[in-house]
Design a protein around this motif. Structure first.
Motif, PDB file in Angstrom:
ATOM      1  N   ASN A  13      -4.503  -2.496   3.641  1.00 44.70           N
ATOM      2  CA  ASN A  13      -5.235  -1.279   3.261  1.00 44.70           C
ATOM      3  C   ASN A  13      -4.705  -0.645   1.978  1.00 44.70           C
ATOM      4  O   ASN A  13      -5.154   0.426   1.572  1.00 44.70           O
ATOM      5  CB  ASN A  13      -5.211  -0.265   4.410  1.00 44.70           C
ATOM      6  CG  ASN A  13      -3.809   0.195   4.773  1.00 44.70           C
ATOM      7  OD1 ASN A  13      -2.847   0.002   4.024  1.00 44.70           O
ATOM      8  ND2 ASN A  13      -3.680   0.797   5.949  1.00 44.70           N
ATOM      9  N   GLY A  14      -3.727  -1.285   1.325  1.00 41.25           N
ATOM     10  CA  GLY A  14      -3.188  -0.814   0.058  1.00 41.25           C
ATOM     11  C   GLY A  14      -2.022   0.147   0.185  1.00 41.25           C
ATOM     12  O   GLY A  14      -1.444   0.552  -0.825  1.00 41.25           O
ATOM     13  N   ARG A  15      -1.639   0.509   1.394  1.00 39.29           N
ATOM     14  CA  ARG A  15      -0.531   1.441   1.594  1.00 39.29           C
ATOM     15  C   ARG A  15       0.811   0.713   1.619  1.00 39.29           C
ATOM     16  O   ARG A  15       0.928  -0.389   2.123  1.00 39.29           O
ATOM     17  CB  ARG A  15      -0.704   2.205   2.907  1.00 39.29           C
ATOM     18  CG  ARG A  15      -1.900   3.114   2.897  1.00 39.29           C
ATOM     19  CD  ARG A  15      -2.003   3.858   4.202  1.00 39.29           C
ATOM     20  NE  ARG A  15      -3.165   4.738   4.175  1.00 39.29           N
ATOM     21  CZ  ARG A  15      -3.835   5.114   5.231  1.00 39.29           C
ATOM     22  NH1 ARG A  15      -3.452   4.716   6.441  1.00 39.29           N
ATOM     23  NH2 ARG A  15      -4.871   5.899   5.124  1.00 39.29           N
ATOM     24  N   LYS A  16       1.818   1.376   1.071  1.00 38.12           N
ATOM     25  CA  LYS A  16       3.191   0.846   1.069  1.00 38.12           C
ATOM     26  C   LYS A  16       3.703   0.818   2.508  1.00 38.12           C
ATOM     27  O   LYS A  16       3.561   1.776   3.252  1.00 38.12           O
ATOM     28  CB  LYS A  16       4.072   1.750   0.214  1.00 38.12           C
ATOM     29  CG  LYS A  16       5.528   1.415   0.216  1.00 38.12           C
ATOM     30  CD  LYS A  16       5.833   0.394  -0.824  1.00 38.12           C
ATOM     31  CE  LYS A  16       7.352   0.278  -0.981  1.00 38.12           C
ATOM     32  NZ  LYS A  16       7.715  -0.954  -1.565  1.00 38.12           N
ATOM     33  N   MET A  44      -2.975  -7.858   8.701  1.00 35.33           N
ATOM     34  CA  MET A  44      -2.491  -6.531   8.334  1.00 35.33           C
ATOM     35  C   MET A  44      -1.560  -6.542   7.124  1.00 35.33           C
ATOM     36  O   MET A  44      -1.486  -5.556   6.387  1.00 35.33           O
ATOM     37  CB  MET A  44      -1.784  -5.884   9.519  1.00 35.33           C
ATOM     38  CG  MET A  44      -2.713  -5.621  10.691  1.00 35.33           C
ATOM     39  SD  MET A  44      -1.862  -5.008  12.154  1.00 35.33           S
ATOM     40  CE  MET A  44      -1.474  -3.345  11.639  1.00 35.33           C
ATOM     41  N   LEU A  45      -0.852  -7.649   6.934  1.00 36.48           N
ATOM     42  CA  LEU A  45       0.144  -7.751   5.870  1.00 36.48           C
ATOM     43  C   LEU A  45      -0.038  -9.077   5.129  1.00 36.48           C
ATOM     44  O   LEU A  45       0.759 -10.005   5.270  1.00 36.48           O
ATOM     45  CB  LEU A  45       1.550  -7.653   6.460  1.00 36.48           C
ATOM     46  CG  LEU A  45       1.823  -6.356   7.220  1.00 36.48           C
ATOM     47  CD1 LEU A  45       2.959  -6.525   8.202  1.00 36.48           C
ATOM     48  CD2 LEU A  45       2.085  -5.226   6.252  1.00 36.48           C
ATOM     49  N   PRO A  46      -1.106  -9.187   4.335  1.00 36.71           N
ATOM     50  CA  PRO A  46      -1.426 -10.475   3.712  1.00 36.71           C
ATOM     51  C   PRO A  46      -0.349 -11.010   2.773  1.00 36.71           C
ATOM     52  O   PRO A  46      -0.305 -12.206   2.504  1.00 36.71           O
ATOM     53  CB  PRO A  46      -2.723 -10.196   2.961  1.00 36.71           C
ATOM     54  CG  PRO A  46      -2.804  -8.720   2.830  1.00 36.71           C
ATOM     55  CD  PRO A  46      -2.046  -8.133   3.972  1.00 36.71           C
ATOM     56  N   VAL A  65       0.874   4.218   8.288  1.00 34.40           N
ATOM     57  CA  VAL A  65       0.346   3.197   7.385  1.00 34.40           C
ATOM     58  C   VAL A  65      -0.930   2.557   7.918  1.00 34.40           C
ATOM     59  O   VAL A  65      -1.901   2.370   7.196  1.00 34.40           O
ATOM     60  CB  VAL A  65       1.408   2.110   7.096  1.00 34.40           C
ATOM     61  CG1 VAL A  65       0.820   0.934   6.334  1.00 34.40           C
ATOM     62  CG2 VAL A  65       2.574   2.712   6.323  1.00 34.40           C
ATOM     63  N   PHE A  66      -0.954   2.233   9.198  1.00 33.26           N
ATOM     64  CA  PHE A  66      -2.054   1.437   9.738  1.00 33.26           C
ATOM     65  C   PHE A  66      -3.132   2.218  10.480  1.00 33.26           C
ATOM     66  O   PHE A  66      -4.251   1.740  10.615  1.00 33.26           O
ATOM     67  CB  PHE A  66      -1.507   0.342  10.674  1.00 33.26           C
ATOM     68  CG  PHE A  66      -0.597  -0.616   9.958  1.00 33.26           C
ATOM     69  CD1 PHE A  66      -1.104  -1.491   9.005  1.00 33.26           C
ATOM     70  CD2 PHE A  66       0.755  -0.632  10.227  1.00 33.26           C
ATOM     71  CE1 PHE A  66      -0.274  -2.371   8.335  1.00 33.26           C
ATOM     72  CE2 PHE A  66       1.597  -1.513   9.572  1.00 33.26           C
ATOM     73  CZ  PHE A  66       1.090  -2.388   8.618  1.00 33.26           C
ATOM     74  N   ALA A  67      -2.810   3.422  10.962  1.00 33.71           N
ATOM     75  CA  ALA A  67      -3.792   4.130  11.804  1.00 33.71           C
ATOM     76  C   ALA A  67      -4.188   5.506  11.271  1.00 33.71           C
ATOM     77  O   ALA A  67      -5.138   6.088  11.761  1.00 33.71           O
ATOM     78  CB  ALA A  67      -3.234   4.273  13.220  1.00 33.71           C
ATOM     79  N   ALA A  68      -3.470   6.024  10.308  1.00 33.18           N
ATOM     80  CA  ALA A  68      -3.775   7.374   9.826  1.00 33.18           C
ATOM     81  C   ALA A  68      -4.883   7.371   8.792  1.00 33.18           C
ATOM     82  O   ALA A  68      -5.184   6.421   8.161  1.00 33.18           O
ATOM     83  CB  ALA A  68      -2.525   8.019   9.238  1.00 33.18           C
TER      84      ALA A  68
END
Length: 131
Positions: A94-97, A63-65, A128-131
């Motif tokens: 996913n590219g989100r902050k 999730m946080l490479p 960030v992760f589910a929306a």
């Protein structure tokens, strides 16, 4: 365990959130270890034991490479307990902050971490992760 040693262990554990090494994390936790994010949101189940810490390390890497880039605040140690404030500042896979705020509670069993409770902005994590 002395407070200074506890503080070092807490720092070392949280620094592993940058590029988690499951083998190293396993050496830091007790056999009956539990990691719990303090929420009732689905998908945040309590992770248990050595298998749980391995799963946790894999989840962070996926999730946080780039790791969490965590800034640690004050660390307070007393008895078998430690608490630390922290903030992350990174970009998710996913590219989100992802910039969250945390309060971590640690309970030790001897020189091993037996329990971690993570208090964070779970709504930000959901966004960030589910929306």
């Amino acid at each position: 365990m002395q407070p200074a040693q506890m503080k070092e262990t807490v720092i070392e554990f949280l620094r592993e959130f940058e590029d988690p090494d499951p083998a190293k994390l396993e050496t830091m936790v007790a056999d009956h270890f539990e990691y719990r994010v303090m929420t009732k949101m689905p998908g945040f189940e309590t992770l248990k034991g050595k298998a749980g810490i391995r799963q946790f390390a894999g989840t962070i890497k996926t999730m946080l490479p780039n790791g969490l880039n965590m800034k640690l605040g004050p660390i307070i140690c007393e008895g078998d307990h430690a608490s630390v404030l922290a903030e992350s500042d990174t970009v998710a896979a996913n590219g989100r902050k992802y910039a969250n705020m945390y309060s971590f509670y640690f309970r030790f069993a001897g020189d091993k971490i037996a329990e971690v409770r993570e208090y964070c902005d779970t709504n930000h994590a959901r966004e960030v992760f589910a929306a």
